[in-house]
Enzyme design. Structure first.
Site, PDB file in Angstrom:
ATOM      1  N   THR A 112       6.498   9.979   7.492  1.00  0.00           N
ATOM      2  CA  THR A 112       5.571  11.086   7.305  1.00  0.00           C
ATOM      3  C   THR A 112       5.255  11.212   5.814  1.00  0.00           C
ATOM      4  OG1 THR A 112       7.173  12.827   6.792  1.00  0.00           O
ATOM      5  CG2 THR A 112       6.849  12.289   9.107  1.00  0.00           C
ATOM      6  N   LYS A 136       7.137   9.782  -0.267  1.00  0.00           N
ATOM      7  CA  LYS A 136       7.479   9.830  -1.700  1.00  0.00           C
ATOM      8  C   LYS A 136       8.038  11.172  -2.134  1.00  0.00           C
ATOM      9  CE  LYS A 136       3.145   8.307  -2.713  1.00  0.00           C
ATOM     10  NZ  LYS A 136       2.827   7.426  -1.621  1.00  0.00           N
ATOM     11  N   GLU A 162      11.187   1.245  -0.582  1.00  0.00           N
ATOM     12  CA  GLU A 162      10.309   0.288  -1.258  1.00  0.00           C
ATOM     13  C   GLU A 162       8.851   0.737  -1.215  1.00  0.00           C
ATOM     14  OE1 GLU A 162      11.041  -2.976  -2.895  1.00  0.00           O
ATOM     15  OE2 GLU A 162       9.137  -2.124  -3.521  1.00  0.00           O
ATOM     16  N   VAL A 176       6.383   3.035  -3.745  1.00  0.00           N
ATOM     17  CA  VAL A 176       5.585   2.537  -4.859  1.00  0.00           C
ATOM     18  C   VAL A 176       4.929   1.236  -4.432  1.00  0.00           C
ATOM     19  CG1 VAL A 176       5.637   1.742  -7.254  1.00  0.00           C
ATOM     20  CG2 VAL A 176       7.226   3.529  -6.514  1.00  0.00           C
ATOM     21  N   ALA A 190       3.214   0.330  -1.721  1.00  0.00           N
ATOM     22  CA  ALA A 190       3.317  -0.047  -0.302  1.00  0.00           C
ATOM     23  C   ALA A 190       4.301  -1.197  -0.108  1.00  0.00           C
ATOM     24  CB  ALA A 190       1.949  -0.384   0.272  1.00  0.00           C
ATOM     25  N   GLY A 244     -13.404   4.463   2.654  1.00  0.00           N
ATOM     26  CA  GLY A 244     -12.151   5.061   3.157  1.00  0.00           C
ATOM     27  C   GLY A 244     -10.981   4.901   2.198  1.00  0.00           C
ATOM     28  N   GLU A 300      -8.882  10.088  -0.595  1.00  0.00           N
ATOM     29  CA  GLU A 300      -8.540  11.273   0.200  1.00  0.00           C
ATOM     30  C   GLU A 300      -9.863  11.985   0.482  1.00  0.00           C
ATOM     31  OE1 GLU A 300      -5.402  12.303   1.121  1.00  0.00           O
ATOM     32  OE2 GLU A 300      -4.724  10.377   0.322  1.00  0.00           O
ATOM     33  N   ASP A 338      -0.490  11.501  -7.177  1.00  0.00           N
ATOM     34  CA  ASP A 338       0.210  10.488  -6.417  1.00  0.00           C
ATOM     35  C   ASP A 338       0.730   9.372  -7.332  1.00  0.00           C
ATOM     36  OD1 ASP A 338       0.834   9.555  -3.701  1.00  0.00           O
ATOM     37  OD2 ASP A 338      -0.437   7.860  -4.274  1.00  0.00           O
ATOM     38  N   LYS A 366       4.669   8.024  -8.247  1.00  0.00           N
ATOM     39  CA  LYS A 366       5.149   6.638  -8.221  1.00  0.00           C
ATOM     40  C   LYS A 366       5.752   6.247  -9.568  1.00  0.00           C
ATOM     41  CE  LYS A 366       1.695   5.374  -4.798  1.00  0.00           C
ATOM     42  NZ  LYS A 366       0.366   4.812  -4.590  1.00  0.00           N
ATOM     43  N   GLY A 402      -2.588   0.942   2.511  1.00  0.00           N
ATOM     44  CA  GLY A 402      -3.030   0.540   3.843  1.00  0.00           C
ATOM     45  C   GLY A 402      -1.869   0.514   4.810  1.00  0.00           C
TER      46      GLY A 402
END
Ligand code: ADP
Ligand code: ASP
Ligand code: MG
Length: 815
Positions: free
Chosen positions: A556, A580, A607, A610, A612, A665, A668, A679, A683, A798
């Site tokens: 989530t 995160k 992992e 940061v 993906a 896309g 946000e 965000d 990270k 993604g």
């Protein structure tokens, strides 16, 4: 000549009795007749025991007698020729009537003695053996029904009688000689004392009967036919991955069975061992399987531990006090007392200070043992030389067994690591000096988990099972389930890893399946059989299930689950998260998570916090662990920001490019959520913390790339308007960069313990100059990578790549 013993599981039904007859046909066709030993029909001994207790309590037992009759009569009808049926009916009916008379007697007296109890239990073997002998007679030629009471002589310890070997051997041999040419069908479990009263050899004792006959007749082999493919590495009812063992030594078999492996009764090994007769455990329902050979020739296995067994229910008694220290004979007195009163002591440990002795007994014996000790040591208790003995209940014993253990170091390390990692507290430990066995006493609620975890730890060539509980069924959750489903077979085949998703919850519903949910239709299962979601309950269920190698996966982006992480770690469950929020709030919380994970020996993998699925955190941790030191980290860790600046060139306006990013896309709903850098900040903060810096969120300096009016705009439309209004500002930046041969990049930087995020102009010497698309990039400048930094680059957002990152983290748990 062989002895073939068939247990209750093999004499349970019409079908299984037919199978026995086939096995016997096969055996006798190969030469000599075997001697056949039989148990009562499956469950019958328990049924008789219940009847006896009901009668003693003055309760009605007739329904049980009816059940007993019908089970036997059903077999008569199905397996005997019609004209053979009557005499057998009559004989059994006589036995049932005798049994009823005895039960009536017990009922009138409202009392049952061990002697009568043994008599009642003996009906099981007498009925089944007579019945099967008559069925066998139809196709196997002459048979003889043998009531073992006539040939096995014991003392009068009812319930667990000791065999008088010499006399018994003689009687058996004489009987055998007198009946040459007939196939003998012998009642297991029962015997008689000098007065001819029925005694029993202990529950499960038919195996022992087989060994007594085997020894008396110098049989070439004693075959124990049951319902599993031999002695397994653990109780197959509790450990799904248990597998049958090819061979065992007598000592190993003895230790395993003494510590709970019910498949063979421990005393069975003694006569066989003395006469060097191999015991073979075989499966009635899979007669072609070779089973387990217990013999002198047993070779060491490739595993350091042969098998793991367990006694589900034990109690321990603790005796403490200064009166025991250096007192020769104290423990002698204690244990002779218990032996005298027939209390079986399963395990003993004594501290080297001799200040305390702990021993394990059957829970039924615990109170009696305590009282006996209090009487025997009355003076010592009064003088306060010892404390009042304490009983502890709700415990189990887990034992690892193998002759190989003494030649292998690290066995106990592996055992305790597996237990510790899974949060199993060890109450007491015993290792026989023979080193064939290490036993631990643990809480009963942990037994199944402990058995599976220890089994996984010693049989590493088997599949490792991870039991996963997943929160969140958004894009990442969904994609993860798809990937887990797609790669399930490969993962098992190639890596020996089985990922079982046991629980799934989103904010609406949750569902559990102890054996693992079928992932191809998780959505339907959740919708149709899910219960209303409740995170408290989800966590509680996960803890209650108490599964080994459990992993909690947070897919989530919500604040809510974070509050549960501590509890999860404390329950010795690993956490994998792409969320995160946990790691990027206060430093204290970040620290707490890693500390707790370490303390409880579980993993905490994030992992995907940061970049993906890109190996960023792992790379940083590997560098740090191998002694490298970070000098500088530079990064673009936002796909949106990356896309915007990689494409903000030529005639394209800033407004156009943000619009495009939104249409693709990449952003946000409100693009400012990306452009503000919150965000990105999270990270960078996590990276800096992993690099060893104690930083709070407010320590990260973010230089706004947007003019104030864009930030202040009320709606998203107004924001876009303001981008147009501020066009000159953005164009100015672009021209300035282009005229200097540079490009604009919004870069996060960690240097000298400071973290900042700012718009920069970089030239073609910089690794970020050539960045394209929406890729993330990170460069580590370290002591080792000083001249040319170590760069990781690739898609950093993604569902596919993030889920793949979560997947990799899950698979790494416990690696
Ligand atoms: P029988 O009626 O044939 O004597 P038991 O019920 O006494 O059979 O013993 C067989 C059972 O023992 C198996 O069905 C199995 O569930 C159980 N068992 C417990 N531990 C083990 C083990 N380590 N290996 C094989 N079976 C075991
Ligand atoms: N029928 C007896 C019991 O159930 C003996 C045996 O099965 O070995 O204990
Ligand atoms: Mg048995």
């Amino acid at each position: 000549m062989k002895i073939l013993k068939f247990g209750g599981t093999s004499v349970g039904s019409v079908k299984s009795i037919s199978t026995i007859i086939e096995i016997l046909k096969n055996e006798s066709s190969s030469g000599e007749n075997p001697v056949v030993v039989l148990s009562a029909m499956g469950g019958v001994t328990n049924l008789l025991s219940t009847m006896a207790n009901k009668a003693a309590a003055g309760e009605d037992f007739s329904a049980y007698v009816t059940e007993l009759e019908s089970r036997h009569f059903e077999v008569i009808k199905a397996l005997l020729d019609v004209h053979q049926q009557n005499p057998v009916f009559t004989r059994l009916k006589i036995l049932f009537n005798q049994l009823e008379d005895i039960l009536q007697g017990i009922s009138s007296l409202r009392e049952i003695t061990p002697k009568t109890y043994d008599l009642v239990l003996s009906f099981g073997e007498r009925c089944s053996t007579f019945l099967v002998s008559k069925i066998a007679e139809q196709s196997l030629g002459p048979v003889e029904y043998v009531n073992a009471c006539d040939v096995i002589k014991t003392d009068s310890s009812f319930g667990q009688a000791k065999v008088q070997t010499e006399l018994t051997d003689m009687l058996i041999r004489d009987f055998y000689e007198a009946n040459k040419g007939k196939m003998l069908f012998v009642t297991g479990f029962i015997a008689s004392n000098e007065e001819g009263r029925v005694t029993t050899l202990g529950r499960g004792g038919s195996d022992y009967t087989a060994a007594i006959f085997g020894s008396a007749l110098n049989a070439e082999e004693i075959e124990i036919w049951t319902d599993v493919n031999g002695m397994m590495t653990a109780d197959p009812r509790m450990v799904k991955k248990a597998f049958p063992l090819k061979e065992l030594s007598y000592i190993e078999a003895m230790e395993l069975s003494y510590f709970g492996a019910k498949v063979i009764y421990p005393p069975t090994m003694i006569p066989a061992f003395m006469k060097r007769i191999p015991i073979v455990i075989r499966n009635t329902f899979e007669p072609s399987f070779p089973g387990t050979v217990i013999s002198h020739e047993s070779r060491p296995s490739e595993h350091s531990v042969k098998g793991i067994s367990s006694i589900n229910e034990i109690s321990i008694i603790n005796l403490e006090g200064s009166g025991m220290v250096g007192k020769a004979g104290f423990s002698g007195r204690l244990f002779s007392l218990l032996a005298r009163e027939q209390i079986n002591v399963i395990l003993i440990t004594q501290s080297s200070s001799e200040h305390s002795i702990t021993f394990a007994v059957n829970p039924l014996d615990a109170v009696k043992a305590k009282l006996l000790i209090e009487q025997e040591f009355e003076l010592e208790l009064e003088a306060k030389k010892i404390e009042v003995p304490e009983i502890e209940e709700g415990l189990s014993i887990l034992a690892i067994v193998g002759e190989n253990m003494k030649k292998t170091s690290g066995v106990s390390g592996t055992l305790f690591h597996a237990l510790g990692r899974n949060g199993v507290n060890v109450r007491a430990i015993a290792q026989g000096s023979s080193e064939y066995n290490i036993s631990v006493i643990i809480s009963r609620v942990d037994l199944a988990k402990a058995l599976n975890a220890v089994h996984d730890a010693f049989y590493t060539d088997l599949k490792k099972t991870l039991n996963v509980f997943c929160l969140g069924t958004g894009n990442i959750g969904k994609t993860l389930f798809k990937q887990l489903e797609q790669h399930r077979d490969f993962l098992q085949r190639q890596n020996g890893i089985l990922v079982n998703v046991i629980g799934i919850s989103n904010t609406r519903k949750m569902v559990f399946e102890e054996g693992g949910l079928a992932l191809q239709n998780w959505q339907e299962t959740l919708d149709s059989s899910g219960e209303p979601a409740d995170l408290d309950a989800f966590i509680a269920r996960m803890r209650e299930m108490n599964l080994p190698n459990a992993v909690f996966v947070d897919n989530t982006a919500s604040q809510v689950p974070i509050a549960y992480y501590e509890e999860v770690f404390r329950s010795n469950i690993s956490v994998v998260t792409c969320n995160k929020i946990g790691n990027s709030a206060s430093y204290q919380q970040y620290r707490k998570f890693s500390d707790l994970a370490r303390k409880h020996g579980v993993d905490f993998y994030y992992e995907t916090n940061v970049g993906a699925g890109l190996p960023i955190i792992r790379t940083l941790k590997d560098l740090m662990m191998s002694g490298d030191r970070v000098i500088r980290i530079e990064a673009i860790l936002s796909g949106t920001i990356s896309f915007i600046f990689n494409n903000f060139k030529g005639d394209t306006s800033f407004y156009d490019i943000v619009k495009q990013a939104q249409e693709k896309g990449f952003t946000e709903p409100d693009p400012r959520d990306d452009l503000r850098g919150t965000d990105f900040m999270r990270k960078m903060l996590i990276l800096a913390r992993d690099a060893g810096y104690t930083l709070e969120p407010e320590d990260v300096k973010i230089e706004n790339m947007l003019p104030q009016s864009c930030l202040d705009a009320g709606s998203v439309e107004e924001f876009y308007e303001q981008l147009k209004v501020n066009n000159d500002y953005f164009e100015g930046l672009k021209t300035e960069a282009e005229s200097a041969g540079k490009v604009l990049r919004y870069i996060g930087k960690l240097e000298n313990g400071d973290v900042s995020i700012a718009l920069e102009m970089v030239d073609d010497a910089h690794p970020f100059y050539m960045l394209s698309g929406s890729d993330n990039i990170i460069s580590f400048t370290t002591e080792r990578y000083k001249e040319r930094p170590l760069v990781v680059k690739g898609p950093g957002a993604g569902a596919e790549v993030t889920a793949a990152g979560v997947f990799a983290d899950i698979v790494n748990v416990g690696a």
